[in-house]
Design an enzyme around this catalytic site. Structure first.
Site, mmCIF file in Angstrom:
data_model
loop_
_atom_site.group_PDB
_atom_site.id
_atom_site.type_symbol
_atom_site.label_atom_id
_atom_site.label_comp_id
_atom_site.label_asym_id
_atom_site.label_seq_id
_atom_site.Cartn_x
_atom_site.Cartn_y
_atom_site.Cartn_z
ATOM 1 N N ASP A 67 0.549 -1.485 -0.020
ATOM 2 C CA ASP A 67 -0.324 -0.462 0.153
ATOM 3 C C ASP A 67 0.824 1.700 0.290
ATOM 4 O OD1 ASP A 67 0.482 -0.857 2.787
ATOM 5 O OD2 ASP A 67 -0.853 -1.081 3.877
ATOM 6 N N ASP A 136 -7.085 -2.964 13.839
ATOM 7 C CA ASP A 136 -8.797 -3.233 13.923
ATOM 8 C C ASP A 136 -8.711 -4.362 12.696
ATOM 9 O OD1 ASP A 136 -7.639 -2.075 11.531
ATOM 10 O OD2 ASP A 136 -9.546 -0.877 11.400
ATOM 11 N N HIS A 138 -6.972 -5.421 9.986
ATOM 12 C CA HIS A 138 -7.162 -4.732 8.504
ATOM 13 C C HIS A 138 -5.866 -5.453 8.240
ATOM 14 C CE1 HIS A 138 -4.901 -0.438 9.601
ATOM 15 N NE2 HIS A 138 -3.433 -1.775 9.265
ATOM 16 N N GLU A 143 -9.858 -2.032 5.810
ATOM 17 C CA GLU A 143 -10.506 -1.817 6.686
ATOM 18 C C GLU A 143 -11.722 -2.905 6.611
ATOM 19 O OE1 GLU A 143 -8.646 0.218 8.518
ATOM 20 O OE2 GLU A 143 -7.904 1.889 8.177
HETATM 21 C C1 F6R Z 1 1.544 -1.528 6.043
HETATM 22 C C2 F6R Z 1 0.537 -2.344 5.929
HETATM 23 C C3 F6R Z 1 -0.800 -1.802 7.682
HETATM 24 C C4 F6R Z 1 0.405 -2.802 8.716
HETATM 25 C C5 F6R Z 1 -0.472 -2.854 10.195
HETATM 26 C C6 F6R Z 1 0.065 -2.394 10.932
HETATM 27 O O1 F6R Z 1 2.105 -1.595 5.352
HETATM 28 O O2 F6R Z 1 -0.307 -3.027 5.112
HETATM 29 O O3 F6R Z 1 -2.001 -3.243 7.488
HETATM 30 O O4 F6R Z 1 0.649 -3.877 8.396
HETATM 31 O O5 F6R Z 1 -1.279 -1.393 9.908
HETATM 32 O O6 F6R Z 1 0.918 -1.446 10.920
HETATM 33 P P1 F6R Z 1 2.555 -1.762 12.354
HETATM 34 O O7 F6R Z 1 3.367 -3.067 11.972
HETATM 35 O O8 F6R Z 1 2.737 -0.259 12.679
HETATM 36 O O9 F6R Z 1 1.233 -2.212 14.193
#
Ligand code: F6R
Length: 269
Positions: A67, A136, A138, A143
């Site tokens: 992303d 959450d 995702h 989401e």
């Molecule tokens: C990042 C992504 C997100 C993260 C998720 C966890 O490229 O796609 O899904 O993997 O938000 O973020 P952290 O690792 O910072 O807790």
């Protein structure tokens, strides 16, 4: 779904790096899907170390990031391209031309998704996808209530994700509320998935992902449909799992098997 629980982050990072190493040494031209955020940082550090000290080569590897934020340029300090350059790409021998991050500055962001999907297809699909999970539930920026059949497209971040990620932005900095993300189908199409999560704040998401019902309300639960997913977590992230002891027992059985069969037997394309 294979669930591996680790007593400390070093052993977790080593195991996740072993899985990536196994993939790219067996198939030097592997296509690897990458995540940003805190979760894969230890994995990336370990891969950089193996490159520098043991000559692990990424020369033929292609990468696709999950992303990118909409509305901030590649060279912005908070862009995911900047993150990847800083934490992985500039420390290894990868050809930057083989690294892909969705274009958050496209004139029409709605056109970015299909083009990105096409590039992944042209590369032969993703062999191994690295994931983190949001509090959450995702994965990527899919989401809650994202279609389980979704492909790369623009998504609006939830308030919770926006807040979780605000730690990376200074108070006066523009923080995007939109992102371009691979879809859940894009992720499920990867031949192998590894998901890394650590800390108590991930315990609910991990429980819902592994043991909850398959539901678009917890996008990570879609991984229950995937044939070769390994979840690597620490004790804190595992603390709400009901079958925690069973997963540890399965891990031991797996170790016994891999002692007899070389790890590369487990890597398929
Ligand atoms: C990042 C992504 C997100 C993260 C998720 C966890 O490229 O796609 O899904 O993997 O938000 O973020 P952290 O690792 O910072 O807790």
């Amino acid at each position: 779904m294979e669930v591996l629980i680790f007593p400390d982050s070093q052993s977790l990072d080593r195991k996740s790096a072993d899985l990536v190493e196994s993939q790219i040494t067996t198939f030097r031209d592997s296509v690897i899907g990458l995540a940003t955020g805190s979760s894969p940082l230890g994995l990336y550090q370990e891969l950089c170390r193996r490159h520098q000290e043991q000559g692990l080569s990424f020369a033929k590897v292609k990468t696709f990031n999950l992303d990118e934020y909409v509305g901030i340029p590649d060279d912005h300090p908070q862009s995911y391209r900047t993150f990847m350059n800083k934490h992985l790409f500039k420390h290894i021998d990868i050809d930057l031309g083989n690294t892909h991050v969705p274009n958050g500055m496209a004139e029409n962001p709605l056109e970015t998704g299909p083009a990105y999907e096409q590039k992944i297809e042209e590369a032969g699909g993703i062999d191994l996808q690295v994931l983190g999970v949001g509090t959450d539930g995702h994965i990527g920026f899919n989401e809650p209530t994202s279609s389980l059949g979704s492909v790369t497209r623009v998504k609006t971040l939830t308030e919770q994700t926006f807040e979780d990620n605000s730690r990376f932005f200074t108070a006066d900095e523009f923080q995007p509320k939109l992102a371009i993300t691979m879809g859940i189908k894009t992720i499920l199409d990867a031949r192998r998935v590894i998901l890394v999560a650590q800390g108590e704040n991930k315990a609910d998401a991990v429980r819902d992902m592994v043991e909850g019902p398959l539901s678009a309300f917890c996008p990570a639960s879609a991984l229950q449909l995937h044939q070769r997913t390994t979840i690597l977590i620490d004790e804190a992230a595992a603390s709400k799992l009901q079958l925690r002891d069973y997963y540890q027992f399965v891990g031991k059985m797996q170790e016994q098997l891999t002692e007899k069969h070389s790890p590369s037997d487990w890597v398929r394309r």
